[in-house]
Design a protein around this motif. Structure first.
Motif, PDB file in Angstrom:
ATOM      1  N   ILE A 131       0.883  -1.169   0.000  1.00  0.00           N
ATOM      2  CA  ILE A 131       0.000   0.000   0.000  1.00  0.00           C
ATOM      3  C   ILE A 131       0.919   1.216   0.000  1.00  0.00           C
ATOM      4  N   ILE A 132       0.789   2.043  -1.005  1.00  0.00           N
ATOM      5  CA  ILE A 132       1.690   3.193  -1.131  1.00  0.00           C
ATOM      6  C   ILE A 132       0.881   4.489  -1.069  1.00  0.00           C
ATOM      7  N   ALA A 133       1.179   5.320  -0.070  1.00  0.00           N
ATOM      8  CA  ALA A 133       0.581   6.668  -0.017  1.00  0.00           C
ATOM      9  C   ALA A 133       1.629   7.630  -0.565  1.00  0.00           C
ATOM     10  N   THR A 134       1.188   8.561  -1.372  1.00  0.00           N
ATOM     11  CA  THR A 134       2.143   9.448  -2.044  1.00  0.00           C
ATOM     12  C   THR A 134       1.966  10.901  -1.592  1.00  0.00           C
ATOM     13  N   GLY A 135       2.985  11.707  -1.803  1.00  0.00           N
ATOM     14  CA  GLY A 135       2.879  13.146  -1.559  1.00  0.00           C
ATOM     15  C   GLY A 135       1.934  13.754  -2.604  1.00  0.00           C
ATOM     16  N   GLY A 136       1.231  14.809  -2.212  1.00  0.00           N
ATOM     17  CA  GLY A 136       0.194  15.379  -3.071  1.00  0.00           C
ATOM     18  C   GLY A 136       0.651  15.833  -4.450  1.00  0.00           C
ATOM     19  N   GLY A 137       1.950  16.145  -4.583  1.00  0.00           N
ATOM     20  CA  GLY A 137       2.430  16.673  -5.863  1.00  0.00           C
ATOM     21  C   GLY A 137       3.089  15.636  -6.748  1.00  0.00           C
ATOM     22  N   ILE A 138       3.018  14.379  -6.343  1.00  0.00           N
ATOM     23  CA  ILE A 138       3.727  13.327  -7.091  1.00  0.00           C
ATOM     24  C   ILE A 138       3.212  13.235  -8.534  1.00  0.00           C
ATOM     25  N   VAL A 139       1.944  13.578  -8.707  1.00  0.00           N
ATOM     26  CA  VAL A 139       1.295  13.425 -10.012  1.00  0.00           C
ATOM     27  C   VAL A 139       1.772  14.430 -11.063  1.00  0.00           C
ATOM     28  N   ILE A 140       2.443  15.499 -10.634  1.00  0.00           N
ATOM     29  CA  ILE A 140       2.787  16.532 -11.621  1.00  0.00           C
ATOM     30  C   ILE A 140       3.889  16.078 -12.572  1.00  0.00           C
ATOM     31  N   ASN A 141       4.558  14.985 -12.225  1.00  0.00           N
ATOM     32  CA  ASN A 141       5.473  14.369 -13.185  1.00  0.00           C
ATOM     33  C   ASN A 141       4.734  13.186 -13.816  1.00  0.00           C
ATOM     34  N   PRO A 142       4.322  13.310 -15.077  1.00  0.00           N
ATOM     35  CA  PRO A 142       3.493  12.262 -15.684  1.00  0.00           C
ATOM     36  C   PRO A 142       4.150  10.884 -15.651  1.00  0.00           C
ATOM     37  N   GLN A 143       5.483  10.863 -15.659  1.00  0.00           N
ATOM     38  CA  GLN A 143       6.171   9.573 -15.622  1.00  0.00           C
ATOM     39  C   GLN A 143       5.898   8.848 -14.302  1.00  0.00           C
ATOM     40  N   ASN A 144       5.707   9.621 -13.233  1.00  0.00           N
ATOM     41  CA  ASN A 144       5.390   8.997 -11.942  1.00  0.00           C
ATOM     42  C   ASN A 144       4.080   8.227 -12.026  1.00  0.00           C
ATOM     43  N   MET A 145       3.077   8.848 -12.614  1.00  0.00           N
ATOM     44  CA  MET A 145       1.773   8.188 -12.717  1.00  0.00           C
ATOM     45  C   MET A 145       1.894   6.915 -13.566  1.00  0.00           C
ATOM     46  N   LEU A 146       2.626   7.008 -14.669  1.00  0.00           N
ATOM     47  CA  LEU A 146       2.788   5.831 -15.534  1.00  0.00           C
ATOM     48  C   LEU A 146       3.454   4.702 -14.755  1.00  0.00           C
ATOM     49  N   ASP A 147       4.500   5.024 -14.017  1.00  0.00           N
ATOM     50  CA  ASP A 147       5.214   3.994 -13.246  1.00  0.00           C
ATOM     51  C   ASP A 147       4.313   3.397 -12.170  1.00  0.00           C
ATOM     52  N   LEU A 148       3.592   4.273 -11.467  1.00  0.00           N
ATOM     53  CA  LEU A 148       2.749   3.784 -10.372  1.00  0.00           C
ATOM     54  C   LEU A 148       1.626   2.895 -10.886  1.00  0.00           C
ATOM     55  N   LYS A 149       1.152   3.205 -12.095  1.00  0.00           N
ATOM     56  CA  LYS A 149       0.057   2.413 -12.669  1.00  0.00           C
ATOM     57  C   LYS A 149       0.533   1.046 -13.191  1.00  0.00           C
ATOM     58  N   ARG A 150       1.797   0.974 -13.529  1.00  0.00           N
ATOM     59  CA  ARG A 150       2.301  -0.270 -14.134  1.00  0.00           C
ATOM     60  C   ARG A 150       2.059  -1.464 -13.210  1.00  0.00           C
ATOM     61  N   ASN A 151       2.367  -1.285 -11.932  1.00  0.00           N
ATOM     62  CA  ASN A 151       2.181  -2.388 -10.979  1.00  0.00           C
ATOM     63  C   ASN A 151       1.108  -2.085  -9.952  1.00  0.00           C
ATOM     64  N   GLY A 152       0.306  -1.077 -10.213  1.00  0.00           N
ATOM     65  CA  GLY A 152      -0.610  -0.704  -9.141  1.00  0.00           C
ATOM     66  C   GLY A 152      -1.965  -0.221  -9.604  1.00  0.00           C
ATOM     67  N   VAL A 153      -2.897  -0.282  -8.680  1.00  0.00           N
ATOM     68  CA  VAL A 153      -4.186   0.372  -8.888  1.00  0.00           C
ATOM     69  C   VAL A 153      -4.051   1.735  -8.228  1.00  0.00           C
ATOM     70  N   VAL A 154      -4.262   2.794  -9.011  1.00  0.00           N
ATOM     71  CA  VAL A 154      -4.059   4.140  -8.477  1.00  0.00           C
ATOM     72  C   VAL A 154      -5.406   4.768  -8.124  1.00  0.00           C
ATOM     73  N   ILE A 155      -5.579   5.050  -6.851  1.00  0.00           N
ATOM     74  CA  ILE A 155      -6.840   5.618  -6.366  1.00  0.00           C
ATOM     75  C   ILE A 155      -6.579   7.054  -5.909  1.00  0.00           C
ATOM     76  N   CYS A 156      -7.359   7.969  -6.458  1.00  0.00           N
ATOM     77  CA  CYS A 156      -7.198   9.376  -6.077  1.00  0.00           C
ATOM     78  C   CYS A 156      -8.239   9.734  -5.019  1.00  0.00           C
ATOM     79  N   LEU A 157      -7.779  10.265  -3.896  1.00  0.00           N
ATOM     80  CA  LEU A 157      -8.694  10.781  -2.876  1.00  0.00           C
ATOM     81  C   LEU A 157      -8.844  12.276  -3.123  1.00  0.00           C
ATOM     82  N   ALA A 158     -10.083  12.720  -3.252  1.00  0.00           N
ATOM     83  CA  ALA A 158     -10.342  14.127  -3.558  1.00  0.00           C
ATOM     84  C   ALA A 158     -11.162  14.757  -2.432  1.00  0.00           C
TER      85      ALA A 158
END
Ligand code: S3P
Length: 175
Positions: free
Chosen positions: A80-107
């Motif tokens: 279970i990985i919790a990320t810092g709020g700004g991690i998404v601003i680098n699109p490569q981060n999202m791609l990497d996180l999605k490769r092995n993970g289900v990415v859930i955004c809390l809004a």
């Protein structure tokens, strides 16, 4: 305790104050999985707090460290990985996180975020005279990035336990 075998990570993204860390810890406990918070990893590695990293070295340096941590954590499975709020601003981060993970955004709404963060002064990006306005602007600039998550849950009117329940529902449909 539900012992569930995930072959993917469960990754929580979202703005500051949306409950990523608390929800992540609760999920990890319920599922008996390892919990990792990217901000904790960075703080441990550098031996100083996030606000001090921003103060001494600036945001770009912090984002580089964040990027390196994402690269490593994306190789894991079943965490279970919790990320810092700004991690998404680098699109490569999202791609990497999605490769092995289900990415859930809390809004949450800017007002709810402001209220949840009241009394906390350890978020360097929110040290502005008009915090609500700052939150609104940052949220707006990140909207498209958060929108890349697999699922978004609006936590505005929810307590942590309700969010945890909701995430579990999402996971049972997805995994
Ligand atoms: C940030 C969010 C913080 C932390 C840093 C920058 C951001 O994490 O990574 O202060 O850019 O939104 P939390 O979302 O856990 O507060």
């Amino acid at each position: 305790m539900e012992k569930i075998k995930f072959n993917k990570n469960i990754v929580l993204v979202g703005f500051m104050g949306t409950g990523k860390t608390q929800v992540g810890k609760a999920l990890a406990k319920d599922f008996s999985l390892e919990f990792i918070d990217t901000d904790d990893v960075i703080e441990e590695r550098l031996g100083i707090k996030i606000h001090e990293i921003f103060k001494r070295y600036g945001e770009e340096y912090f984002r580089d460290k964040e990027r390196a941590v994402v690269k490593e954590l994306s190789e894991l499975k079943g965490s279970i990985i919790a990320t810092g709020g700004g991690i998404v601003i680098n699109p490569q981060n999202m791609l990497d996180l999605k490769r092995n993970g289900v990415v859930i955004c809390l809004a949450a709404t800017p007002e709810a975020i402001l209220s949840r963060l009241s009394g906390e002064d350890d978020r360097p990006l929110l040290s502005a005279p008009d915090k609500l306005n700052r939150i609104k602007k940052l949220l707006e600039s990140r909207r498209g990035f958060y929108g890349q998550a697999d699922v978004t849950i609006d936590t505005t009117n929810m307590g942590i336990l309700e969010v945890v329940k909701e995430v579990k529902g999402v996971l049972s449909a997805l995994i």
